[in-house]
Enzyme design. Structure first.
Site, PDB file in Angstrom:
ATOM      1  N   LYS A  66      39.975  37.025  42.621  1.00  0.00           N
ATOM      2  CA  LYS A  66      39.520  35.956  43.508  1.00  0.00           C
ATOM      3  C   LYS A  66      40.131  36.175  44.889  1.00  0.00           C
ATOM      4  O   LYS A  66      41.321  35.980  45.085  1.00  0.00           O
ATOM      5  CB  LYS A  66      39.909  34.582  42.968  1.00  0.00           C
ATOM      6  CG  LYS A  66      39.426  33.430  43.834  1.00  0.00           C
ATOM      7  CD  LYS A  66      39.900  32.096  43.298  1.00  0.00           C
ATOM      8  CE  LYS A  66      39.416  30.977  44.211  1.00  0.00           C
ATOM      9  NZ  LYS A  66      39.944  31.090  45.588  1.00  0.00           N
ATOM     10  N   THR A  67      39.313  36.584  45.820  1.00  0.00           N
ATOM     11  CA  THR A  67      39.783  36.875  47.170  1.00  0.00           C
ATOM     12  C   THR A  67      40.104  35.590  47.916  1.00  0.00           C
ATOM     13  O   THR A  67      39.331  34.634  47.886  1.00  0.00           O
ATOM     14  CB  THR A  67      38.708  37.653  47.947  1.00  0.00           C
ATOM     15  OG1 THR A  67      38.329  38.801  47.199  1.00  0.00           O
ATOM     16  CG2 THR A  67      39.227  38.086  49.301  1.00  0.00           C
TER      17      THR A  67
END
EC number: 2.7.7.50
Length: 463
Positions: A66-67
């Site tokens: 999850k950036t």
């Protein structure tokens, strides 16, 4: 304060009339009944314990990091009048930004010269803008990490399964983009930033993906689980799209309202308007508000340089309500004042201290017009209280893999009994090891060398 500031959206923000036209184009592109008033991208839900049994064990899932960046859709269309290609970024507030300098070709059908002769038209990509450190140069750079595709060259993909959408994204959009950079780098000198595809691993590889987070060239704050066989949810919550964060990374976006101490100057006459004044030298109280829906008291941060008037607070309370107090240390307050920026009314991301129960300031979220809705806040609080630890997920890996193999076996059995005879299909290459801190970049999409091309044996690496 947290150093993970979201990047600013590059490009030129488009006026209302242009935005209206672009919304209509997306409406027709996705076969929607009417233009979306809100951001057309899908929204994940927070991971809960029940999701292990009801989702990860029940169906096939991809997992990726999850950036912690800025979510944005990318729209590529041709101007029917000028015959020029336009590229736009769409942020979460449904604002449109024109990006100059890009050129996105179509996948060549005959030879590579088509990369200079063809242009994408009607393509809508989902991704995240992030500032990261280039592993080769060690320089900070802006990059767009793609993880989904809603339409490709006028063909809507939202009803197709995730696996199919990713295949179209890789072959029909990313590959020609890569080839253009590899074979004609001089034509790409004006590109404002680079593009990459996120790695999608099978859900039973979640431990390796989690183990790679610290090795990534940018900040990542968790995992995203995407169902393999589901369509794309346009402009709303997708109950099958799961975001998992470590307990300490579960955060809430609030509207921060400052209560500035009022001081009385008794040396002035009682009717003097300056007898009471705000004391900006004293640290104020910080109130955290959660959004209940509806338009905000105002839409621009520069309107919040002064404390809210009584009337403004009354308007604010129609759409927001006080939720908690924010604890700001003297050191943090000094840093905030040193910014010399408006503070009152800004959106702030905060984390809850599990020991004290206090909310701690992390960073400003100027990319968001509103704080989290009350329903989102409730979900985050539930996620915190029902925290799924990484160890809980890792413990389920053998069962997740066993269920995956069971479904795979059933599909094979079903196809052999009832399916038509099909020619053999080449086996898909296994995904890259998740422990490698890289993305699907460049060489992953290169063709094998052409016999009649001298320089094809040494294709340029273009990290």
């Amino acid at each position: 304060m947290d150093s993970r500031d979201a990047p600013e959206v590059p490009g030129i923000r488009q006026p209302a009339n242009v935005t209206t036209d672009l919304k209509m184009i997306i409406c027709k592109l996705l076969n929607s009944p009417k233009p979306a008033k809100t951001f057309p991208g899908s929204q994940p839900v927070s991971f809960q314990h029940v999701d292990i049994e009801e989702k990860l064990l029940a169906q096939d899932y991809y997992v990726c990091e999850k950036t912690d960046g800025l979510r944005a859709l990318m729209l590529i269309i041709m101007n029917p009048v000028t015959k020029e290609q336009g590229c736009f970024l769409i942020d979460r507030e449904n604002n449109y930004y024109l990006l100059n300098g890009f050129r996105f070709p179509r996948l060549p059908r005959a030879n590579r010269k088509e990369l200079l002769e063809t242009l994408q038209d009607g393509t809508l990509v989902d991704g995240e803008l992030v500032v990261q450190t280039n592993p080769a140069t060690r320089l900070r750079e802006l990059r767009y990490l793609m993880f989904d595709c809603l339409a490709i060259n006028g063909r809507a993909l939202v009803q197709s399964p995730t696996s199919s959408r990713l295949a179209h994204l890789g072959k029909e959009f990313y590959k020609p983009y890569y080839d253009l950079r590899a074979y004609y780098p001089d034509r790409c000198a004006t590109f404002p930033f680079k593009l990459s595809m996120k790695h999608m691993n099978f859900s039973f590889d979640l431990d390796r993906v989690a183990g790679s987070l610290d090795k990534l060239p940018h900040v990542s704050d968790g995992l995203i689980f995407t169902a393999v066989d589901t369509p794309y949810t346009v402009g709303g919550k997708d109950s099958t799209l799961l975001k998992w964060k470590p307990e300490q990374e579960n955060t809430v976006d609030f509207k921060m309202i400052l209560e500035i101490p009022v001081v009385e100057d008794d040396t002035l006459p009682k009717k003097d308007r300056n007898r009471f004044y705000y004391n900006f030298d004293v640290k104020p109280s910080f109130h955290l508000y959660i959004w209940q829906g509806g338009p905000d008291v105002n839409t621009r941060l520069h309107d919040f340089e002064q404390p809210f008037s009584k009337k403004e607070l009354e308007i604010l309370h129609r759409t927001y309500k006080v939720f908690a107090e924010l604890q700001i240390s003297d050191e943090q307050w000094a840093k905030m004042k040193a910014l010399e920026q408006p503070l009152n009314g800004r959106i702030v991301e905060c984390a809850k201290d599990q020991e004290t129960g206090e909310w701690k300031f992390l960073r400003f979220r100027d990319d968001k017009l509103n704080g989290n809705h009350v329903s989102v806040v409730q979900k985050v609080l539930e996620s915190i209280s029902d925290s799924v630890k990484l160890e809980d997920l890792e413990h389920m890996i053998p069962r997740i893999k066993a269920r995956w193999e069971e479904r795979k076996s059933k599909k094979r059995t079903h196809s052999s009994i009832s399916g038509p005879m099909l020619p053999p299909v080449a086996e898909t290459k296994a995904p890259r090891e998740a422990t490698q801190s890289r993305y699907i970049d460049d060489e992953d999409w290169s063709d094998e060398a052409d016999d009649d091309d001298e320089d094809s044996l040494k294709r340029a690496r273009i990290e």
